[in-house]
Design a protein around this motif. Structure first.
Motif, PDB file in Angstrom:
ATOM      1  N   LEU A 124       0.830  -1.208   0.000  1.00  0.00           N
ATOM      2  CA  LEU A 124       0.000   0.000   0.000  1.00  0.00           C
ATOM      3  C   LEU A 124       0.863   1.257   0.000  1.00  0.00           C
ATOM      4  O   LEU A 124       0.484   2.280  -0.576  1.00  0.00           O
ATOM      5  CB  LEU A 124      -0.931   0.000   1.211  1.00  0.00           C
ATOM      6  CG  LEU A 124      -2.057  -1.040   1.192  1.00  0.00           C
ATOM      7  CD1 LEU A 124      -2.801  -1.048   2.514  1.00  0.00           C
ATOM      8  CD2 LEU A 124      -3.016  -0.777   0.036  1.00  0.00           C
ATOM      9  N   ASP A 125       2.034   1.184   0.618  1.00  0.00           N
ATOM     10  CA  ASP A 125       2.943   2.319   0.622  1.00  0.00           C
ATOM     11  C   ASP A 125       3.521   2.552  -0.770  1.00  0.00           C
ATOM     12  O   ASP A 125       3.688   3.701  -1.201  1.00  0.00           O
ATOM     13  CB  ASP A 125       4.072   2.084   1.631  1.00  0.00           C
ATOM     14  CG  ASP A 125       4.941   3.318   1.817  1.00  0.00           C
ATOM     15  OD1 ASP A 125       4.380   4.387   2.136  1.00  0.00           O
ATOM     16  OD2 ASP A 125       6.163   3.220   1.630  1.00  0.00           O
ATOM     17  N   VAL A 126       3.831   1.480  -1.487  1.00  0.00           N
ATOM     18  CA  VAL A 126       4.320   1.597  -2.861  1.00  0.00           C
ATOM     19  C   VAL A 126       3.260   2.263  -3.739  1.00  0.00           C
ATOM     20  O   VAL A 126       3.563   3.166  -4.526  1.00  0.00           O
ATOM     21  CB  VAL A 126       4.706   0.213  -3.430  1.00  0.00           C
ATOM     22  CG1 VAL A 126       5.037   0.316  -4.919  1.00  0.00           C
ATOM     23  CG2 VAL A 126       5.885  -0.366  -2.676  1.00  0.00           C
ATOM     24  N   VAL A 127       2.019   1.833  -3.593  1.00  0.00           N
ATOM     25  CA  VAL A 127       0.920   2.425  -4.359  1.00  0.00           C
ATOM     26  C   VAL A 127       0.789   3.908  -4.044  1.00  0.00           C
ATOM     27  O   VAL A 127       0.656   4.745  -4.942  1.00  0.00           O
ATOM     28  CB  VAL A 127      -0.406   1.694  -4.056  1.00  0.00           C
ATOM     29  CG1 VAL A 127      -1.593   2.456  -4.642  1.00  0.00           C
ATOM     30  CG2 VAL A 127      -0.361   0.283  -4.619  1.00  0.00           C
ATOM     31  N   LYS A 128       0.852   4.250  -2.766  1.00  0.00           N
ATOM     32  CA  LYS A 128       0.741   5.661  -2.355  1.00  0.00           C
ATOM     33  C   LYS A 128       1.837   6.503  -2.984  1.00  0.00           C
ATOM     34  O   LYS A 128       1.592   7.598  -3.493  1.00  0.00           O
ATOM     35  CB  LYS A 128       0.798   5.736  -0.830  1.00  0.00           C
ATOM     36  CG  LYS A 128       0.569   7.121  -0.244  1.00  0.00           C
ATOM     37  CD  LYS A 128       1.835   7.925  -0.017  1.00  0.00           C
ATOM     38  CE  LYS A 128       2.819   7.256   0.882  1.00  0.00           C
ATOM     39  NZ  LYS A 128       4.025   8.101   1.136  1.00  0.00           N
ATOM     40  N   THR A 129       3.060   5.983  -3.003  1.00  0.00           N
ATOM     41  CA  THR A 129       4.183   6.717  -3.586  1.00  0.00           C
ATOM     42  C   THR A 129       3.985   6.939  -5.075  1.00  0.00           C
ATOM     43  O   THR A 129       4.190   8.054  -5.590  1.00  0.00           O
ATOM     44  CB  THR A 129       5.497   5.952  -3.344  1.00  0.00           C
ATOM     45  OG1 THR A 129       5.725   5.850  -1.942  1.00  0.00           O
ATOM     46  CG2 THR A 129       6.676   6.671  -3.987  1.00  0.00           C
ATOM     47  N   ARG A 130       3.570   5.902  -5.797  1.00  0.00           N
ATOM     48  CA  ARG A 130       3.375   6.029  -7.246  1.00  0.00           C
ATOM     49  C   ARG A 130       2.281   7.041  -7.573  1.00  0.00           C
ATOM     50  O   ARG A 130       2.419   7.852  -8.498  1.00  0.00           O
ATOM     51  CB  ARG A 130       3.020   4.672  -7.857  1.00  0.00           C
ATOM     52  CG  ARG A 130       4.118   3.623  -7.751  1.00  0.00           C
ATOM     53  CD  ARG A 130       5.325   3.939  -8.617  1.00  0.00           C
ATOM     54  NE  ARG A 130       6.342   2.910  -8.502  1.00  0.00           N
ATOM     55  CZ  ARG A 130       6.416   1.833  -9.286  1.00  0.00           C
ATOM     56  NH1 ARG A 130       5.519   1.626 -10.235  1.00  0.00           N
ATOM     57  NH2 ARG A 130       7.381   0.952  -9.120  1.00  0.00           N
ATOM     58  N   ALA A 153       1.979  -4.958 -10.390  1.00  0.00           N
ATOM     59  CA  ALA A 153       2.195  -6.407 -10.390  1.00  0.00           C
ATOM     60  C   ALA A 153       2.309  -6.944 -11.809  1.00  0.00           C
ATOM     61  O   ALA A 153       3.139  -7.824 -12.093  1.00  0.00           O
ATOM     62  CB  ALA A 153       1.063  -7.102  -9.652  1.00  0.00           C
ATOM     63  N   ARG A 154       1.497  -6.403 -12.719  1.00  0.00           N
ATOM     64  CA  ARG A 154       1.498  -6.879 -14.101  1.00  0.00           C
ATOM     65  C   ARG A 154       2.748  -6.429 -14.866  1.00  0.00           C
ATOM     66  O   ARG A 154       3.367  -7.218 -15.588  1.00  0.00           O
ATOM     67  CB  ARG A 154       0.244  -6.363 -14.810  1.00  0.00           C
ATOM     68  CG  ARG A 154       0.099  -6.861 -16.252  1.00  0.00           C
ATOM     69  CD  ARG A 154      -1.197  -6.364 -16.874  1.00  0.00           C
ATOM     70  NE  ARG A 154      -1.219  -4.904 -17.040  1.00  0.00           N
ATOM     71  CZ  ARG A 154      -1.956  -4.081 -16.304  1.00  0.00           C
ATOM     72  NH1 ARG A 154      -2.696  -4.557 -15.312  1.00  0.00           N
ATOM     73  NH2 ARG A 154      -1.928  -2.780 -16.524  1.00  0.00           N
ATOM     74  N   GLU A 155       3.121  -5.164 -14.719  1.00  0.00           N
ATOM     75  CA  GLU A 155       4.220  -4.611 -15.501  1.00  0.00           C
ATOM     76  C   GLU A 155       5.594  -4.868 -14.896  1.00  0.00           C
ATOM     77  O   GLU A 155       6.589  -4.956 -15.623  1.00  0.00           O
ATOM     78  CB  GLU A 155       4.017  -3.102 -15.686  1.00  0.00           C
ATOM     79  CG  GLU A 155       2.787  -2.740 -16.509  1.00  0.00           C
ATOM     80  CD  GLU A 155       2.625  -1.246 -16.672  1.00  0.00           C
ATOM     81  OE1 GLU A 155       3.437  -0.482 -16.086  1.00  0.00           O
ATOM     82  OE2 GLU A 155       1.682  -0.825 -17.379  1.00  0.00           O
ATOM     83  N   ALA A 184       7.872  -5.990  -7.030  1.00  0.00           N
ATOM     84  CA  ALA A 184       7.908  -4.529  -7.045  1.00  0.00           C
ATOM     85  C   ALA A 184       6.993  -3.931  -5.989  1.00  0.00           C
ATOM     86  O   ALA A 184       7.208  -2.798  -5.535  1.00  0.00           O
ATOM     87  CB  ALA A 184       7.526  -4.005  -8.425  1.00  0.00           C
ATOM     88  N   LEU A 185       5.954  -4.681  -5.583  1.00  0.00           N
ATOM     89  CA  LEU A 185       5.046  -4.183  -4.554  1.00  0.00           C
ATOM     90  C   LEU A 185       5.711  -4.131  -3.180  1.00  0.00           C
ATOM     91  O   LEU A 185       5.188  -3.515  -2.261  1.00  0.00           O
ATOM     92  CB  LEU A 185       3.793  -5.070  -4.486  1.00  0.00           C
ATOM     93  CG  LEU A 185       2.873  -5.008  -5.716  1.00  0.00           C
ATOM     94  CD1 LEU A 185       1.805  -6.078  -5.627  1.00  0.00           C
ATOM     95  CD2 LEU A 185       2.236  -3.628  -5.839  1.00  0.00           C
ATOM     96  N   PHE A 186       6.849  -4.792  -3.058  1.00  0.00           N
ATOM     97  CA  PHE A 186       7.586  -4.760  -1.793  1.00  0.00           C
ATOM     98  C   PHE A 186       8.891  -3.975  -1.921  1.00  0.00           C
ATOM     99  O   PHE A 186       9.807  -4.140  -1.111  1.00  0.00           O
ATOM    100  CB  PHE A 186       7.850  -6.189  -1.302  1.00  0.00           C
ATOM    101  CG  PHE A 186       6.605  -6.882  -0.824  1.00  0.00           C
ATOM    102  CD1 PHE A 186       6.186  -6.753   0.488  1.00  0.00           C
ATOM    103  CD2 PHE A 186       5.826  -7.617  -1.701  1.00  0.00           C
ATOM    104  CE1 PHE A 186       5.027  -7.369   0.931  1.00  0.00           C
ATOM    105  CE2 PHE A 186       4.657  -8.239  -1.273  1.00  0.00           C
ATOM    106  CZ  PHE A 186       4.259  -8.115   0.050  1.00  0.00           C
ATOM    107  N   SER A 187       8.950  -3.104  -2.943  1.00  0.00           N
ATOM    108  CA  SER A 187      10.118  -2.240  -3.094  1.00  0.00           C
ATOM    109  C   SER A 187      10.276  -1.357  -1.860  1.00  0.00           C
ATOM    110  O   SER A 187       9.313  -0.762  -1.385  1.00  0.00           O
ATOM    111  CB  SER A 187       9.959  -1.350  -4.335  1.00  0.00           C
ATOM    112  OG  SER A 187       9.845  -2.114  -5.499  1.00  0.00           O
ATOM    113  N   GLY A 188      11.477  -1.293  -1.350  1.00  0.00           N
ATOM    114  CA  GLY A 188      11.740  -0.437  -0.199  1.00  0.00           C
ATOM    115  C   GLY A 188      11.310  -1.020   1.122  1.00  0.00           C
ATOM    116  O   GLY A 188      11.274  -0.305   2.133  1.00  0.00           O
ATOM    117  N   ILE A 189      11.001  -2.328   1.170  1.00  0.00           N
ATOM    118  CA  ILE A 189      10.495  -2.908   2.415  1.00  0.00           C
ATOM    119  C   ILE A 189      11.534  -2.852   3.539  1.00  0.00           C
ATOM    120  O   ILE A 189      11.186  -2.618   4.704  1.00  0.00           O
ATOM    121  CB  ILE A 189      10.014  -4.370   2.200  1.00  0.00           C
ATOM    122  CG1 ILE A 189       9.340  -4.896   3.482  1.00  0.00           C
ATOM    123  CG2 ILE A 189      11.146  -5.272   1.733  1.00  0.00           C
ATOM    124  CD1 ILE A 189       8.667  -6.244   3.306  1.00  0.00           C
TER     125      ILE A 189
END
Length: 284
Positions: A207-213, A238-240, A245-250
């Motif tokens: 959710l943090d990755v989504v917020k950043t994008r 997730a597709r691209e 990538a959804l856990f980037s920066g974890i």
């Protein structure tokens, strides 16, 4: 026994909540800002190096400082008032009280936090070079609503985070206080905050990755593709780029929030206890 061993006889008033929360917000955002910048650049679509690497890791600090104190003050003011008003409910219902109080606190805090977060992240990823340029550029491209780009995404991210963090935090404080047979001290509360924050941070990283994008997407500016909507952004990443990538920066996020939980909640508890013990800013 339904009462928390760590509950003070006196509860903080509005002014004490505002002061303690503001101090805690300033302390954590200033101390841990470089880790936040690294996390944001790892999550940006362009990648870490293209977004600035280790250069200018304090970019956007002024925006963070502007929003940190009032944002944290709003959170703790709301959280403490709701928690206190519902403290007479049975002990088995208290985790739900903490979830509700923390969620309401985040909704209130995000009204202050999101505009400064938008400006801060655009400075961190080199969209703009100065605070004034970031403010002017955002307003020129999207108007006033541009400063609230990602508000819903941030709220949706923060509510699961706080629903995990604060019940764990309050439970750890209660369990430790019962074990040692005395009220918990501020540095012990800080350790509880660190553990709770780290767990919540790791779980809510997507959710943090989504917020950043979403926040870094700017209508009509540059070549960055626009992201909008939580579900669509999640599925697109997730597709691209793959699920990883959804856990980037974890790692920096978990480390940052674990340390931040120690500083943030520890300093809040310390300032609050000092104000209560000395009677400073008491209007009763």
């Amino acid at each position: 026994m339904t009462r928390d061993t760590n509950r003070e006889i006196k509860t903080p008033n509005m002014t004490q909540c505002l002061v303690a929360g503001g101090f805690a917000g300033m302390a954590v955002d200033t101390a841990l800002y470089p880790l936040d910048t690294i996390k944001t650049r790892l999550q940006a679509r362009g990648g870490f190096i293209a977004s600035g690497g280790f250069r200018g890791i304090y970019s956007g600090l002024s925006s963070a400082i502007i929003g940190s104190a009032p944002g944290a003050s709003m959170f703790f003011l709301t959280y403490e008032q709701i928690k206190t008003s519902l403290s007479d409910l049975p002990s088995q219902q208290q985790p739900f009280v903490h979830m509700f109080a923390a969620s309401a606190g985040e909704v209130a805090a995000c009204l202050v936090r999101v505009p400064t977060e938008v400006v801060k992240q655009r400075l961190q990823t080199r969209h703009h070079n100065t605070l004034s340029a970031a403010v002017r550029g955002t307003y020129a491209a999207e108007g006033l609503l541009g400063f609230y780009r990602g508000y819903l995404t941030q709220v949706v991210r923060e509510i699961p985070f706080t629903c995990i963090q604060f019940p764990i935090y309050e439970y750890l404080k209660l369990a430790y206080a019962r074990r040692v047979g005395r009220p918990i001290r501020s540095y012990e509360a800080a350790v509880c905050g660190s553990v709770a924050g780290g767990v919540a941070a790791a779980v809510t990283t997507p959710l943090d990755v989504v917020k950043t994008r979403v926040m870094l997407s700017t209508k009509g500016v540059g070549q960055s593709p626009e992201y909008s909507g939580i579900v669509s952004t999640l599925s697109r990443i997730a597709r691209e780029e793959g699920p990883r990538a959804l856990f980037s920066g974890i790692v920096p996020r978990t480390v940052w929030i674990s340390i931040g939980g120690f500083v943030f909640l520890g300093s809040y508890e310390k300032v609050k206890s000092v104000l209560l013990e000395t009677g400073l800013l008491s209007n009763r």
